[in-house]
Scaffold this motif. Structure first.
Motif, PDB file in Angstrom:
ATOM      1  N   ALA A  98      45.642  39.629  42.726  1.00  0.00           N
ATOM      2  CA  ALA A  98      45.435  41.003  44.242  1.00  0.00           C
ATOM      3  C   ALA A  98      46.539  41.989  43.639  1.00  0.00           C
ATOM      4  O   ALA A  98      46.164  43.248  44.094  1.00  0.00           O
ATOM      5  CB  ALA A  98      45.733  40.396  45.365  1.00  0.00           C
ATOM      6  N   VAL A  99      47.628  41.599  44.120  1.00  0.00           N
ATOM      7  CA  VAL A  99      48.993  42.361  43.185  1.00  0.00           C
ATOM      8  C   VAL A  99      48.501  44.334  42.559  1.00  0.00           C
ATOM      9  O   VAL A  99      48.593  45.229  42.864  1.00  0.00           O
ATOM     10  CB  VAL A  99      50.355  41.728  43.304  1.00  0.00           C
ATOM     11  N   ILE A 100      47.846  43.720  40.992  1.00  0.00           N
ATOM     12  CA  ILE A 100      47.561  44.446  40.320  1.00  0.00           C
ATOM     13  C   ILE A 100      46.062  45.202  41.028  1.00  0.00           C
ATOM     14  O   ILE A 100      46.095  46.846  40.711  1.00  0.00           O
ATOM     15  CB  ILE A 100      47.082  43.397  39.344  1.00  0.00           C
ATOM     16  N   SER A 101      45.399  44.392  41.461  1.00  0.00           N
ATOM     17  CA  SER A 101      44.320  45.144  41.838  1.00  0.00           C
ATOM     18  C   SER A 101      44.905  46.456  43.167  1.00  0.00           C
ATOM     19  O   SER A 101      43.909  47.128  43.653  1.00  0.00           O
ATOM     20  CB  SER A 101      42.500  44.456  42.445  1.00  0.00           C
ATOM     21  N   LEU A 155      38.733  40.823  31.424  1.00  0.00           N
ATOM     22  CA  LEU A 155      39.026  39.296  31.343  1.00  0.00           C
ATOM     23  C   LEU A 155      40.261  38.789  32.350  1.00  0.00           C
ATOM     24  O   LEU A 155      39.953  37.358  33.049  1.00  0.00           O
ATOM     25  CB  LEU A 155      40.546  39.395  30.207  1.00  0.00           C
ATOM     26  N   LEU A 156      41.127  39.286  33.279  1.00  0.00           N
ATOM     27  CA  LEU A 156      41.059  38.725  34.583  1.00  0.00           C
ATOM     28  C   LEU A 156      39.910  38.778  35.735  1.00  0.00           C
ATOM     29  O   LEU A 156      40.017  37.026  35.602  1.00  0.00           O
ATOM     30  CB  LEU A 156      41.948  40.391  35.572  1.00  0.00           C
ATOM     31  N   LEU A 157      39.023  39.405  35.796  1.00  0.00           N
ATOM     32  CA  LEU A 157      37.795  39.269  36.370  1.00  0.00           C
ATOM     33  C   LEU A 157      37.182  38.006  35.708  1.00  0.00           C
ATOM     34  O   LEU A 157      37.070  37.132  36.846  1.00  0.00           O
ATOM     35  CB  LEU A 157      37.235  40.344  36.720  1.00  0.00           C
ATOM     36  N   ILE A 174      44.025  44.254  51.511  1.00  0.00           N
ATOM     37  CA  ILE A 174      43.694  43.011  50.274  1.00  0.00           C
ATOM     38  C   ILE A 174      44.621  41.906  50.384  1.00  0.00           C
ATOM     39  O   ILE A 174      44.772  40.971  51.028  1.00  0.00           O
ATOM     40  CB  ILE A 174      42.900  43.687  49.137  1.00  0.00           C
ATOM     41  N   LEU A 175      45.843  42.977  50.621  1.00  0.00           N
ATOM     42  CA  LEU A 175      46.539  41.448  49.784  1.00  0.00           C
ATOM     43  C   LEU A 175      47.213  40.453  50.909  1.00  0.00           C
ATOM     44  O   LEU A 175      47.408  39.977  51.130  1.00  0.00           O
ATOM     45  CB  LEU A 175      48.173  42.476  48.679  1.00  0.00           C
ATOM     46  N   ILE A 199      36.343  35.343  51.905  1.00  0.00           N
ATOM     47  CA  ILE A 199      36.845  36.665  51.537  1.00  0.00           C
ATOM     48  C   ILE A 199      37.535  36.811  50.870  1.00  0.00           C
ATOM     49  O   ILE A 199      37.321  38.240  50.556  1.00  0.00           O
ATOM     50  CB  ILE A 199      36.418  36.884  53.508  1.00  0.00           C
ATOM     51  N   GLY A 200      38.534  36.202  51.238  1.00  0.00           N
ATOM     52  CA  GLY A 200      39.812  36.814  50.294  1.00  0.00           C
ATOM     53  C   GLY A 200      39.098  36.649  48.979  1.00  0.00           C
ATOM     54  O   GLY A 200      39.884  38.083  48.530  1.00  0.00           O
ATOM     55  N   LYS A 201      38.981  36.565  48.317  1.00  0.00           N
ATOM     56  CA  LYS A 201      38.599  36.444  47.299  1.00  0.00           C
ATOM     57  C   LYS A 201      37.635  37.301  46.312  1.00  0.00           C
ATOM     58  O   LYS A 201      37.649  38.488  45.253  1.00  0.00           O
ATOM     59  CB  LYS A 201      38.359  34.568  46.246  1.00  0.00           C
ATOM     60  N   LEU A 202      36.528  37.435  47.159  1.00  0.00           N
ATOM     61  CA  LEU A 202      35.825  38.405  47.504  1.00  0.00           C
ATOM     62  C   LEU A 202      36.028  39.920  46.936  1.00  0.00           C
ATOM     63  O   LEU A 202      35.818  40.798  46.400  1.00  0.00           O
ATOM     64  CB  LEU A 202      35.182  38.307  48.825  1.00  0.00           C
ATOM     65  N   LEU A 203      37.285  40.423  48.150  1.00  0.00           N
ATOM     66  CA  LEU A 203      38.060  41.099  48.364  1.00  0.00           C
ATOM     67  C   LEU A 203      39.016  41.869  47.403  1.00  0.00           C
ATOM     68  O   LEU A 203      39.096  42.697  46.634  1.00  0.00           O
ATOM     69  CB  LEU A 203      38.459  41.823  49.843  1.00  0.00           C
ATOM     70  N   VAL A 204      39.408  40.631  46.833  1.00  0.00           N
ATOM     71  CA  VAL A 204      40.240  40.957  45.235  1.00  0.00           C
ATOM     72  C   VAL A 204      39.637  40.864  44.288  1.00  0.00           C
ATOM     73  O   VAL A 204      39.847  41.766  43.359  1.00  0.00           O
ATOM     74  CB  VAL A 204      41.225  39.433  44.770  1.00  0.00           C
ATOM     75  N   PHE A 205      38.554  40.556  44.085  1.00  0.00           N
ATOM     76  CA  PHE A 205      37.350  40.462  42.976  1.00  0.00           C
ATOM     77  C   PHE A 205      36.901  42.225  43.125  1.00  0.00           C
ATOM     78  O   PHE A 205      36.705  42.533  42.047  1.00  0.00           O
ATOM     79  CB  PHE A 205      36.268  39.417  42.849  1.00  0.00           C
ATOM     80  N   SER A 206      36.239  42.606  44.563  1.00  0.00           N
ATOM     81  CA  SER A 206      36.124  44.118  44.521  1.00  0.00           C
ATOM     82  C   SER A 206      37.160  45.153  43.870  1.00  0.00           C
ATOM     83  O   SER A 206      36.360  45.685  43.396  1.00  0.00           O
ATOM     84  CB  SER A 206      35.350  43.798  45.411  1.00  0.00           C
ATOM     85  N   ALA A 207      37.773  44.353  44.315  1.00  0.00           N
ATOM     86  CA  ALA A 207      39.156  45.560  44.084  1.00  0.00           C
ATOM     87  C   ALA A 207      38.873  45.655  42.653  1.00  0.00           C
ATOM     88  O   ALA A 207      39.826  46.542  41.918  1.00  0.00           O
ATOM     89  CB  ALA A 207      39.599  45.698  45.201  1.00  0.00           C
TER      90      ALA A 207
END
Lengths: 496, 101
Positions: A330-333, A429-431, A341-342, A406-414
């Protein structure tokens, strides 16, 4: 010396002008002293007086923090940076501390000690002060003081009630490992100070110094510095203390350790990240690469080792290591965007973990064990508790309709957006690893309902659970997880 | 003439001695001693670098705070090691392994 004395009035003026910025922390300091006095003099008259002082102190601190929203300032010569990110992070930290305060009170309610329970509230406030400072600074000096304040308070929280062998051992491992990490970080910071001549890691002079320093030395200094932050966050090469300490510490202390210090440390890391990765020089690439690799390894290690745990507190320790990897993602995205999002993920993570530990604590008070096998057959006796427990587990995995999803969805989409704009393989790779480990985590979180509902336990009838405060906190947080899962805008709009 | 390099070499040596004391792991007190050596190596660095920072004296101030924090951490560490000794009658970390996977 004469130069200095001529500047003195203006320096003093600026310090006095900065005091209003520092109000939330000052309130906590006052409450800290207040709880010491209450423990000494008033606990014999009314045994909840120290709890009441700590409670009022944190409430007052929240009341002072909230007006700072949308009013970015700085104080004490740029040592304190107050922006919306800092305000929201501090409100989450203080609300979590408030809940932990009551979990501690409930846990120690029926036990008798030779020691004063009031002291633990004092130490908890000291930890809160350190965490608050961690979120508002871009200065290495203040960051180091804050990290050490949190660490020393956490050592005492773990070791204070060391009545059994295991608790004493957990405290010793924690204090030795933590002090070594802090010492290594200090050496790294001294090298960084040597390269730059400046202690503010977001300042131009600091970044300029990092650009012109030799790559080998920069690598050593940065890796040493990340040792300290890695210890506080518990990411992979420095995660060894996590399972032992989480298992050995009293359950409410574990719920504190697994949530609140991570918020402070991740805010600091995100500030470092935002200040450093925007350039195209060696140290930026090293920072980015280090955090991406650590995030991937942390997610894998945490979730894979959690599979073979038999103690639920130990399992939650590895689960929290896995979630740390996800927080790093989340920090990276969110490097270029708002930290919205974080903050959402941090808030949801705190809710879920405190709910889980509240249930563990309720069950521990009832059946006196934290082993998953001992939950066998209890699903029929405590259907409400285990239904909500399972539901929070679903949220920790990240399945709909929960806030964790929702939290994971936001991080994944970012992260996916980031991959599409940069086309860098590490982000892909992160994804992949993030999605894969979410599937792996399904297997160990579902062991709790598996044992509770499908395995047969011994036939002794356990008495029903009265509606204690701990149980109530678990239920309320479980419902909040559902609420923010169906209406995530309620929380997202707050952080907007 | 003692230059900055001399200070850095000495502090690097002290840091390595401290790290060795920690990694050798014979005795909990010795680990604390090693930690103390590592912190003092960093403090030496800070003071040596601080000579070139005449405006803010950041290095000197950091050294002072680091000394205080190290003392606090060691005090807590000794208290915890004492409580471990009461339970185990030993402070060798290799013999204290109730918590493990």
């Amino acid at each position: 010396m004469n130069e200095f004395s001529s500047q003195l009035p203006s320096i003093l003026d600026q310090i006095i002008a900065s005091i209003p910025v520092f109000k939330p922390e000052l309130v906590i300091i006052v409450a800290f002293i207040g709880t010491i006095l209450a423990t000494l003099f008033f606990d014999t008259i009314w045994k909840h007086s120290s709890l009441a002082v700590a409670f009022l102190g944190i409430i007052a601190s929240i009341m002072v923090t909230i007006p700072q929203i949308d009013n970015p300032t700085s104080g004490f010569f740029g040592m304190l940076i107050i922006d919306n990110f800092a305000v929201y992070a501090r409100v989450i930290i203080q609300l979590a501390l408030l809940v932990v305060l009551f979990l501690i009170q409930q846990y120690f309610k029926n036990k008798t000690f030779g020691k004063n329970l009031g002291d633990i509230y004092t130490i908890l406030l000291a930890a809160g002060l350190g965490l608050n400072l961690l979120t508002v600074t871009t200065n290495w000096l203040l960051a180091f003081i804050a990290i050490e304040t949190v660490s020393i308070s956490s050592y005492i929280l773990v070791g204070y009630f060391s009545e059994t062998k295991r608790q004493a051992e957990a405290a010793m491992k924690y204090v030795l490992f933590g002090s070594v990490c802090a010492a290594i970080m200090l050496y790294g910071l001294s090298l960084l100070y040597g390269f730059t001549g400046n202690l503010d890691f977001a300042s131009q002079a600091h970044i300029q110094g990092l650009i012109s320093a030799p790559p080998v030395m920069i690598s050593i200094a940065l890796l040493f510095m990340f040792v300290g932050i890695g210890f506080k966050l518990g990411f992979v090469p420095f995660h060894m203390w996590t399972p032992d300490v989480y298992e050995g510490a009293p359950t409410p202390i574990t719920s504190f350790l697994s949530t609140v210090p991570k918020i402070g440390a991740i805010v600091l890391l995100s500030r470092i990240f935002q200040a450093w990765v925007s350039t195209s020089f060696y140290f930026s690439e090293l920072t980015l690469l280090f955090i991406v690799v650590v995030a991937i390894v942390t997610m894998l290690v945490g979730n894979l080792i959690a599979l073979r745990q038999t103690d639920v507190k130990r399992m939650m320790a590895y689960s929290s290591i896995g979630h740390t990897g996800f927080l790093l993602m989340a920090v990276i995205s969110t490097q270029t965007k708002d930290p919205q999002i974080l903050l959402f993920y941090l808030a949801v993570y705190t809710l879920m973990n405190i709910a889980v530990f509240a249930f563990i604590q309720t069950l521990e008070e009832k059946i006196g064990s934290t082993t998953i096998a001992d939950y066998a057959g209890l699903g029929k006796t405590y259907p409400i508790l285990f239904t909500i427990f399972t539901f929070v587990g679903i949220s920790l995995i990240g399945l709909p309709p929960t806030a964790g999803f929702i939290g994971k969805l936001l991080v994944f989409s970012a992260t996916f957006d980031l991959y599409q704009t940069t086309q860098d393989i590490p982000f892909l790779l992160l994804l992949i690893v993030g999605a894969l480990t979410s599937v792996i985590s399904l297997f160990y979180y579902f062991r709790i309902p598996l044992y509770a509902f499908l395995r047969k336990g011994d036939e002794t009838q356990n008495p029903p659970i009265p509606l204690t405060l701990t149980y109530g906190i678990g239920i309320i947080f479980g419902f909040l997880v559902l609420l923010f899962g169906i209406f995530p805008d309620l929380l997202l709009q707050v952080f907007n | 003439m003692i230059t900055l390099t001399h200070f850095l070499v000495v502090s690097a040596c002290i840091f390595c001695i401290g790290l060795y004391a920690v990694l050798a792991k014979r005795n909990a007190i010795l680990i604390l001693v090693g930690i103390e050596l590592m912190i003092n190596a960093a403090i030496l660095n800070f003071v040596a670098f601080g000579r070139y920072d005449k405006i803010n004296y950041g290095g000197q101030v950091f050294a002072l705070f680091a000394i205080v924090l190290a003392a606090a951490a060691v005090a807590v560490g000794l208290a915890i090691i004492l409580s471990v000794y009461r339970h185990y009658k030993t402070i060798n970390p290799d013999n204290i392994t109730d918590l493990r996977d």
